[in-house]
Design an enzyme around this catalytic site. Structure first.
Site: not given
Ligand SMILES: NC(=O)c1ccc[n+]([C@@H]2O[C@H](COP(=O)([O-])OP(=O)(O)OC[C@H]3O[C@@H](n4cnc5c(N)ncnc54)[C@H](O)[C@@H]3O)[C@@H](O)[C@H]2O)c1
Ligand SMILES: C[N+](C)(C)CCCC=O
Length: 505
Positions: A263, A297, A166, A479
Site C-alpha cells: 500500500e 496516501c 499516518n 486491504e
C-alpha cells in the site's frame, strides 16, 4: 459509540516509560546494552515523548519464533473460535476507544476527532474479518466419471506487517485483522516515528484470548524491517509506506519468493465538472486534501476544476480552508493538528516555496505558512496553515510529487477527454474522484481513470467492507473487503479419483 473523555490526557503531559516491544504474550524490555535508542516526539509540542529501543536480529528472531508457535495452534482452530477472539478484541477496542485515540494524538499530532474515527475503523475492520473467518471456503469442481476436485483456502504462516506513521493504530488493525482471520500470525513493525499504539493492539488481542505470539510488535526502523523481510520463517510481507521503500520490500521478499501486499503513495486526481453541486464539491475537495494534516496516501491533491466554475470554486474553497481551526489536537474543537515531525513540516513548506518560484508560478490562495498557536505549550509544535495553490500546471513539482501535507493544487480544464489524459499522466494510481450530477459521465470517467480506489461525489471514505488499494506504482494487493482473504491465504487443490487409475505405464 459515545465518546467520553475517559482518559483525559492534555498535550505536553504524557510520558511513556513502558517497553513498546511485545511478543510471547507480554511487553519485552530489550536487554542488549548496545541497543540504540532514539527519541520519539509529541508533534503538538515538539517535546520528547519516549525513547524507542530498536530490535536487533535476536529480538526479531524471538518474535518470529513466538509467532510460529502461535501459528501452529491458531491455524488449527475453527473459524468460529478465531472469530470469537477477534470479536472480543473489537469489544475491548471499543471500551478503550478514548484512551487509544488520545495516545495516538499525542504521538501523531492529528485531531482527536479524526483519531477516534481511526480507532473505530480499526474496530470495525476486526469485526468485519471476524465474520470472514467463519466463511473461508474453497470450490468444488466436477470431473468426469464422478471424480472431482476441491480447493482449500489455507493460511500462509507468519506474516509480517510494516506500517507508516499516518494511521498507526488503524494500519496495525487493517493488516492484522485479515491475517489472523485466515489463521496466520503476525509480527508487526510500526513506524519508528509513531511506535506507541501498536503495542496497545497487541495487549488487546492477548486479553481477548489470542495465543501468545499471535500478534507481536517489534520496534525499529529500516534495519529491523529488513531483518523481518529476510527472516526465513516469514511467509508474507504486508507493507504500507512510500514507493521507494515498497520497491525495497518487494526486492527483499522476492529473495524468499514471499508474496507482498504493498500500500504505497499516491498523487490522486479529483475531477470537478461544471454541472456539480458546488457546495458538495468544495466539501469533497477539503476531505480529499486536509484529513490528517494532508498526510493521507489516497488524498486527491490534484484538483481539476472545469474552467467555467473555477472562480466560485476557488472563492469557496479558500473561505472554508481559512476557517479550519488549527491548534491543540487534543481539543474537540480543533480540526487540524500538527504535522508528524519537524523535518516533515519543513519538507512540506519547502514544496509551497518551490511552487511559488517555479517558472509559471502558482498563486497561493491561502495558507502554506508555519503556524504558532496562542497556547505557549504548543509553541514548538509542527503546525502550518492549510494551503490552496491556484494556477498550477501539470509539470510543476507540487503537481507531480506526493507532498504528504495540507497542500491542495488546483488545475483548470475544459473537456472530459483532456482531463482524463491529464489525470492519468502519473506513475501513481492509488485513488481518484469525480464530482458531477451526470450519472453516465461519472461512470464513464471512472472507467477510464487509472486508479484502484475511486469515488463518485465524495472522497476519502473507506468502509472496511470495501477493498482499498492502488494501480500502477501505488501498490499490489488490497486491504479490506472480501478479496483480502485471497492475499492472506494460499490455495490448495485436491483431485479426488472415484474410478481406477488409468496408468500409461
Ligand atoms: N496506500 C496506503 O494505504 C498508504 C497508507 C499510508 C501511507 N502510505 C504512504 O506512506 C508514505 C509515508 O509513510 P512513511 O514516511 O512512514 O513511509 P516509509 O516508506 O518511509 O516507511 C514506512 C515503513 O517502512 C519502514 N522501512 C523503511 N525502510 C525500510 C527497509 N529498507 N526495510 C524494511 N522496512 C523499512 C519504516 O521504518 C516504516 O515502518 C507515503 O508515501 C504514503 O503515501 C500509503
Ligand atoms: C481512512 N483514510 C482517510 C481514507 C485513510 C486510508 C489510509 C491511507 O493513508
Amino acid at each position: 459509540l459515545v465518546s467520553t473523555k475517559l482518559f483525559n490526557i492534555s498535550s505536553g503531559t504524557l510520558h511513556i516509560k513502558d517497553s513498546l516491544n511485545f511478543w510471547s504474550g507480554g511487553r519485552v524490555s530489550l536487554k542488549d546494552v548496545e541497543t540504540k535508542s532514539e527519541p520519539v516526539y509529541e508533534p503538538a509540542t515538539g517535546r520528547v515523548l519516549c525513547q524507542l529501543q530498536a530490535c536487533g536480529a535476536a529480538d526479531v528472531d524471538a518474535a518470529v519464533r513466538s509467532a510460529s508457535a502461535a501459528f501452529t495452534v491458531w491455524s488449527k482452530l475453527a473459524g468460529m473460535e478465531r472469530a470469537r477472539v477477534m470479536l472480543e478484541a473489537a469489544r475491548l477496542i471499543g471500551k478503550r476507544r478514548e484512551e487509544i485515540a488520545e495516545i495516538e494524538v499525542v504521538n501523531n499530532g492529528k485531531s482527536i476527532t479524526e483519531a477516534r474515527l481511526d480507532v473505530d475503523s480499526a474496530r470495525l475492520c476486526i469485526e468485519y474479518f471476524a465474520g470472514q473467518a467463519t466463511t473461508l471456503s474453497g470450490q468444488h469442481v466436477q470431473l468426469p466419471g464422478g471424480s472431482f476436485a476441491y480447493t482449500r483456502r489455507e493460511p500462509l504462516g507468519v506474516c509480517v506487517g510494516i506500517g507508516a506513521w499516518n494511521y498507526p493504530f488503524q494500519i496495525a488493525a487493517w493488516k492484522s485483522a485479515p491475517a489472523i482471520a485466515c489463521g496466520n500470525s503476525m509480527v508487526f513493525k510500526p513506524s519508528p516515528v509513531t511506535p506507541v499504539t501498536a503495542v496497545l493492539l497487541a495487549e488487546i488481542y492477548s486479553q481477548a484470548g489470542a495465543p501468545e505470539g499471535l500478534f507481536s510488535v517489534v520496534q525499529g526502523g529500516q534495519e529491523t524491517g529488513s531483518l523481518l523481510c529476510h527472516h526465513p520463517s516469514v511467509a508474507k510481507v504486508s507493507f504500507t509506506g512510500s514507493v521507494p521503500t515498497g520497491k525495497k520490500i518487494m526486492e527483499m521478499a522476492s529473495r524468499g519468493v514471499k508474496p507482498v501486499t504493498l500500500e504505497l503513495g499516491g498523487k490522486s486526481p479529483l475531477i470537478i465538472f461544471e454541472d456539480t453541486d458546488l457546495e458538495n464539491a468544495v466539501r469533497g475537495a477539503l476531505m480529499a486534501n486536509f484529513l490528517s494534516q494532508g498526510q493521507v496516501c489516497s488524498n486527491g491533491t490534484r484538483v481539476f476544476v472545469q474552467s467555467s466554475i473555477l472562480p466560485p470554486f476557488l472563492k469557496e474553497v479558500a473561505r472554508r480552508t481559512k476557517a479550519i481551526q488549527i491548534g491543540d489536537p487534543l481539543l474537540d474543537e480543533t480540526r487540524m493538528g500538527a504535522l508528524v515531525s519537524k523535518p516533515h513540516l519543513e519538507k512540506v513548506l519547502g514544496y509551497v516555496k518551490q511552487a511559488k518560484k517555479e517558472v509559471q508560478g502558482a498563486r497561493v490562495l491561502c495558507g502554506g505558512e508555519p503556524f504558532i498557536p496562542a497556547d505557549p505549550k504548543l509553541k514548538d509544535g509542527y503546525y502550518m496553515t492549510p494551503c490552496v495553490l491556484d494556477g498550477c500546471t501539470d509539470d510543476m513539482t507540487c503537481v507531480r510529487e506526493e507532498i504528504f501535507g495540507p497542500v491542495m493544487s488546483v488545475l483548470s480544464f475544459d473537456t472530459e477527454d483532456e482531463v482524463l489524459r491529464r489525470a492519468n499522466d502519473s506513475a501513481l494510481g492509488l485513488a481518484a474522484g469525480v464530482f458531477t450530477k451526470d450519472v453516465k459521465r461519472a461512470h464513464r470517467v471512472i472507467e477510464n481513470l487509472q486508479a484502484g480506489s475511486c469515488f463518485i461525489n465524495n472522497y476519502n471514505i473507506t468502509p472496511v467492507e470495501v477493498p482499498f488499494g492502488g494501480y500502477k506504482a501505488s501498490g499490489i494487493g488490497r486491504e479490506n473487503g472480501q478479496v483480502t482473504i485471497e492475499f492472506y491465504t494460499q490455495l490448495k487443490t485436491v483431485v479426488v479419483e472415484m474410478g481406477d487409475v488409468d496408468s500409461l505405464f
